[in-house]
Design an enzyme around this catalytic site. Sequence first.
Site, PDB file in Angstrom:
ATOM      1  N   HIS A 174       4.549   6.006  -5.030  1.00  8.08           N
ATOM      2  CA  HIS A 174       5.723   5.861  -5.890  1.00  8.08           C
ATOM      3  C   HIS A 174       5.408   6.446  -7.258  1.00  8.08           C
ATOM      4  O   HIS A 174       4.248   6.506  -7.652  1.00  8.08           O
ATOM      5  CB  HIS A 174       6.093   4.376  -6.063  1.00  8.08           C
ATOM      6  CG  HIS A 174       6.285   3.659  -4.764  1.00  8.08           C
ATOM      7  ND1 HIS A 174       7.520   3.474  -4.183  1.00  8.08           N
ATOM      8  CD2 HIS A 174       5.386   3.079  -3.919  1.00  8.08           C
ATOM      9  CE1 HIS A 174       7.366   2.810  -3.048  1.00  8.08           C
ATOM     10  NE2 HIS A 174       6.083   2.572  -2.860  1.00  8.08           N
ATOM     11  N   ALA A 197     -15.465   0.547   7.683  1.00  6.21           N
ATOM     12  CA  ALA A 197     -14.641  -0.653   7.479  1.00  6.21           C
ATOM     13  C   ALA A 197     -14.154  -0.745   6.029  1.00  6.21           C
ATOM     14  O   ALA A 197     -14.861  -0.366   5.093  1.00  6.21           O
ATOM     15  CB  ALA A 197     -15.465  -1.889   7.820  1.00  6.21           C
ATOM     16  N   ALA A 212     -18.202   2.751   4.390  1.00  4.47           N
ATOM     17  CA  ALA A 212     -17.403   1.526   4.270  1.00  4.47           C
ATOM     18  C   ALA A 212     -16.962   1.302   2.825  1.00  4.47           C
ATOM     19  O   ALA A 212     -17.719   1.520   1.886  1.00  4.47           O
ATOM     20  CB  ALA A 212     -18.227   0.342   4.747  1.00  4.47           C
ATOM     21  N   GLU A 261      -8.923  12.415  -2.230  1.00  4.15           N
ATOM     22  CA  GLU A 261      -8.782  13.863  -2.017  1.00  4.15           C
ATOM     23  C   GLU A 261      -9.335  14.231  -0.646  1.00  4.15           C
ATOM     24  O   GLU A 261     -10.177  13.507  -0.098  1.00  4.15           O
ATOM     25  CB  GLU A 261      -9.559  14.633  -3.089  1.00  4.15           C
ATOM     26  CG  GLU A 261      -8.914  14.511  -4.454  1.00  4.15           C
ATOM     27  CD  GLU A 261      -9.667  15.277  -5.517  1.00  4.15           C
ATOM     28  OE1 GLU A 261     -10.658  15.953  -5.188  1.00  4.15           O
ATOM     29  OE2 GLU A 261      -9.255  15.168  -6.682  1.00  4.15           O
TER      30      GLU A 261
END
Lengths: 95, 189
Positions: free
Chosen positions: B113, B141, B159, B165
């Site tokens: 947004h 994870a 993890a 990017e």
Amino acid sequence: VIEQSVNEARFANITADIMELITEITGVTTDGIRSTDDLYNAGLKSLAAIRLIAALEDRFDIEFPETVLHRGAFSTIDRIRATLVALLPSDTCEA
Amino acid sequence: MAAYSAALRELVSLSGAVNPRFALCDLLVSLLPRYALGGVRAELYRLAGCQLAPAVTVQGPLVMLGAGPATQRLRVGSGCVIGPSATFVLDGEITIGQNVSIGPSAAFHTATHNIGFGSRRMQLLTHAYAITVEDGVWIGAHSLVMPGVTVGRGSVVSAGSVVTESVPANVLVAGNPATVRESLPFGNR
């Protein structure tokens, strides 16, 4: 007897090569590590292990089949040597 | 003003929209024992509209959000393993290649947004950017993959990384923002 000593010399060289590559890749000396010690218990991580496997392929000009790419085949210096010897052509062993 | 009311309508439709088929599958999935019956769970997500290739394993309930036919925007290649509580925000398409492993609670967000005034910083209008994860990748994870990102073939996302990017092939990235830490051998095998 001669054949046996040639083999022993050959194995000694392979062991020395393996130890040299371990030191080169992990930055840790192998002085206190016996050939039967578990390298993962000694601190070898999977990322370093896969680098070691790549370096072994380069050094010995071989390609490990996927079937040997498991922890057990590379867990000790002796096992690495056995995995290598099984793949090395017998007539180039002294090289 | 027109844009604002369009966004408000979208928000209302989002909060009110329940896809009955997805709701039913979601309920059934939650009843299965975690880490077991991964193929059955995958089949239920197929019924919910997800495009999962054969031999995909889903180890636990997934979180799926997004406007409209969200579940249909998830495409997963064969041999993938998806850990429990992985989150897919499917306002845009998420394409996962073959033999990709996704750790528990990893999240893929296609939606973002604009930042608005102080009275409501998140503008309600959603912008969606597709995410692509190429073959062989391992997403660790609790990693977060942000909108528009492509993770290149054979790479590893450590993890807890926040991938803002695109990631090249055959590297290991880590951190927030995720940066390349290592190149990985055996890229072609």
